[in-house]
Scaffold this active site. Structure first.
Site, short mmCIF file in Angstrom:
data_model
loop_
_atom_site.label_atom_id
_atom_site.label_comp_id
_atom_site.label_asym_id
_atom_site.label_seq_id
_atom_site.Cartn_x
_atom_site.Cartn_y
_atom_site.Cartn_z
N LYS A 48 -1.57 -46.03 8.12
CA LYS A 48 -2.35 -44.79 8.19
C LYS A 48 -3.14 -44.81 9.49
CE LYS A 48 -4.73 -43.41 4.49
NZ LYS A 48 -5.75 -43.29 3.44
N LYS A 88 3.21 -41.13 1.05
CA LYS A 88 2.10 -40.46 0.34
C LYS A 88 1.78 -39.12 1.01
CE LYS A 88 -0.96 -43.55 1.14
NZ LYS A 88 -2.27 -44.20 1.10
#
Ligand SMILES: O=C[C@H](O)COP(=O)(O)O
EC number: 4.2.3.153
Length: 249
Positions: free
Chosen positions: A47, A99
């Site tokens: 991320k 995600k």
């Protein structure tokens, strides 16, 4: 890493490392991935923290993390929010879970776009939808709506996170009964569940008590806040606290 094997390894009925949650640590690059692994992270999540709560890293950084981690842990990747344009088809192999967040979804279509997103995932990657504990501020659907959609479109995972990274923890944003029901419902549907969202080390045992598959952190594992750098010592301390929960300590 074989995708079927990777997903099987994260089956919530098997758990990671014993009867209790494992530790997911969000990293921005390969160097941070190595620091997190050395500290004892069970799952490495890629991320870019400066690009938002579910900011995606570049395809090159994701691929570099996959290479650095190898078979040492599962690798997951943040793929932005529903209106972002992450190049799904370019996702490198070795990402077990992708995600997707629902920020802004309450103001526009999100069910059909999330279904389309899930259908475009490479076959080696399972999908996880992210519900924000501060869903009103995020302009997102409620966590319950996101969970229902995750089940409907065949996701394998469900994540609770915070949209605002201003310091208020997910555990303080959702009433405990509501959070407990969400986690229990997701686990009962066979989803792996990540409970994350501005957790500090002092809230780790409390997060574990909800019995998710994984407790997820970024800020608590960094020196200098979530935009700083992953610190092996901090990850080690977090892993130790979780491991004590698994031993019932
Ligand atoms: O998936 C875990 C997140 O990256 C959590 O980030 P945070 O601990 O900084 O809220």
């Amino acid at each position: 890493m074989n995708a079927t094997g990777a997903i099987r390894r994260i089956d919530p009925t098997e758990r990671l490392g014993g009867a209790g949650p494992g530790l997911l640590v969000s990293v921005r690059d390969a160097e941070e991935a190595e620091a997190a692994l050395t500290g004892g992270a069970n799952v490495i999540d890629v991320k870019e923290p400066t690009a938002g709560p579910l900011g995606s890293a570049s395809i090159e950084s994701i691929a570099a993390v996959v290479r650095a981690v190898g078979d040492a842990a599962l690798v997951t990747a943040a793929m932005g929010d529903i209106s972002d344009r992450f190049p799904v088809e370019q996702l490198p192999s070795g990402i077990a879970i992708g995600k997707l967040g629902m920020a802004g979804g309450a103001k526009g279509p999100w069910r059909e776009p999330s279904e389309r997103w899930a259908s475009r995932l490479p076959k080696f990657t399972a999908g996880a939808l992210v519900a924000y504990a501060d869903w009103r501020s995020a302009g997102a659907p409620t966590p319950e709506e996101v969970l229902t959609q995750a089940e409907k479109i065949g996701c394998r995972g469900f994540v609770v996170d915070t949209w605002s990274k201003g310091g208020v923890c997910a555990l303080d944003l959702l009433e405990s009964d509501r959070l407990r029901s969400l986690v229990a419902e997701a686990v009962s549907q066979g989803l792996f569940v990540v409970l994350a969202g501005s957790l500090t080390i002092d809230r780790i045992e409390e997060a574990a008590s909800y019995d998710p598959t994984l407790v997820g952190v970024r800020g608590a594992a960094c020196l200098g806040g979530r935009s700083g750098a992953i610190d092996t010592g901090r990850v080690r301390a977090l892993a130790k606290r979780l491991s004590a929960c698994r031993r019932g300590g």
